[in-house]
Scaffold this motif. Structure first.
Motif, mmCIF file in Angstrom:
data_model
loop_
_atom_site.group_PDB
_atom_site.id
_atom_site.type_symbol
_atom_site.label_atom_id
_atom_site.label_comp_id
_atom_site.label_asym_id
_atom_site.label_seq_id
_atom_site.Cartn_x
_atom_site.Cartn_y
_atom_site.Cartn_z
ATOM 1 N N GLU A 215 8.131 -8.265 11.334
ATOM 2 C CA GLU A 215 7.345 -9.155 10.434
ATOM 3 C C GLU A 215 7.814 -8.932 8.891
ATOM 4 N N PHE A 216 8.205 -8.085 8.601
ATOM 5 C CA PHE A 216 8.532 -7.491 7.125
ATOM 6 C C PHE A 216 9.823 -8.062 6.774
ATOM 7 N N SER A 217 9.863 -8.509 5.480
ATOM 8 C CA SER A 217 10.921 -9.108 4.764
ATOM 9 C C SER A 217 11.877 -8.005 4.287
ATOM 10 N N CYS A 218 13.285 -8.239 4.208
ATOM 11 C CA CYS A 218 14.233 -7.332 3.651
ATOM 12 C C CYS A 218 13.693 -6.491 2.663
ATOM 13 N N SER B 158 12.543 -2.632 2.707
ATOM 14 C CA SER B 158 13.175 -1.653 1.609
ATOM 15 C C SER B 158 12.121 -0.645 0.973
ATOM 16 N N ASN B 159 11.229 -1.536 0.285
ATOM 17 C CA ASN B 159 10.247 -0.758 -0.384
ATOM 18 C C ASN B 159 9.365 0.178 0.528
ATOM 19 N N THR C 288 0.896 -1.252 -0.098
ATOM 20 C CA THR C 288 -0.073 -0.064 -0.046
ATOM 21 C C THR C 288 0.911 1.194 0.054
ATOM 22 N N VAL C 289 1.700 1.151 0.773
ATOM 23 C CA VAL C 289 2.512 2.576 0.885
ATOM 24 C C VAL C 289 3.523 2.743 -0.534
ATOM 25 N N TRP C 290 3.833 1.567 -1.009
ATOM 26 C CA TRP C 290 4.753 1.589 -2.209
ATOM 27 C C TRP C 290 3.645 2.068 -3.554
#
Length: 105
Positions: A88-91, A95-96, A60-62
């Motif tokens: 919980e975020f992947s790398c 990054s995105n 959503t933010v991307w």
């Protein structure tokens, strides 16, 4: 895509968070600017933000940033949810998300 936006807007309260994020991503991917749709999508996403998982948040933010749409005055719930779920975020997702926040004015 305008017909998809119109249909989604007419029933936006019934769209689950995952599909809100997917709709935002699809519009961003094809660089389709539809301000009323993005306003509705952003507003509904903020209302349901606690139900978003880390991938929904990142997408959503991307998408919002890719469409050059800034909702920084309304971003507090999204930022808060990202912080709550940061582990919980992947790398790639992290990054995105960082790129998206840096791009928004």
């Amino acid at each position: 895509m305008d017909s998809i936006a119109a249909s989604a807007m007419s029933n936006i309260v019934a769209i689950p968070p995952m599909y809100l994020a997917s709709l935002a991503w699809a519009f961003a991917k094809v660089s389709l600017q539809n301000q009323p749709f993005i306003d509705a999508l952003a507003g509904e996403s903020i209302l349901k933000i606690r139900q978003f998982n880390h991938q929904n948040l990142a997408n959503t933010v991307w998408s919002i940033a890719t469409l050059n749409y800034s909702i920084t005055t309304k971003m507090a719930p999204i930022v808060s949810e990202v912080i709550d779920k940061i582990e919980e975020f992947s790398c790639q997702g992290l990054s995105n998300t960082a790129w998206a926040f840096s791009k928004m004015e």
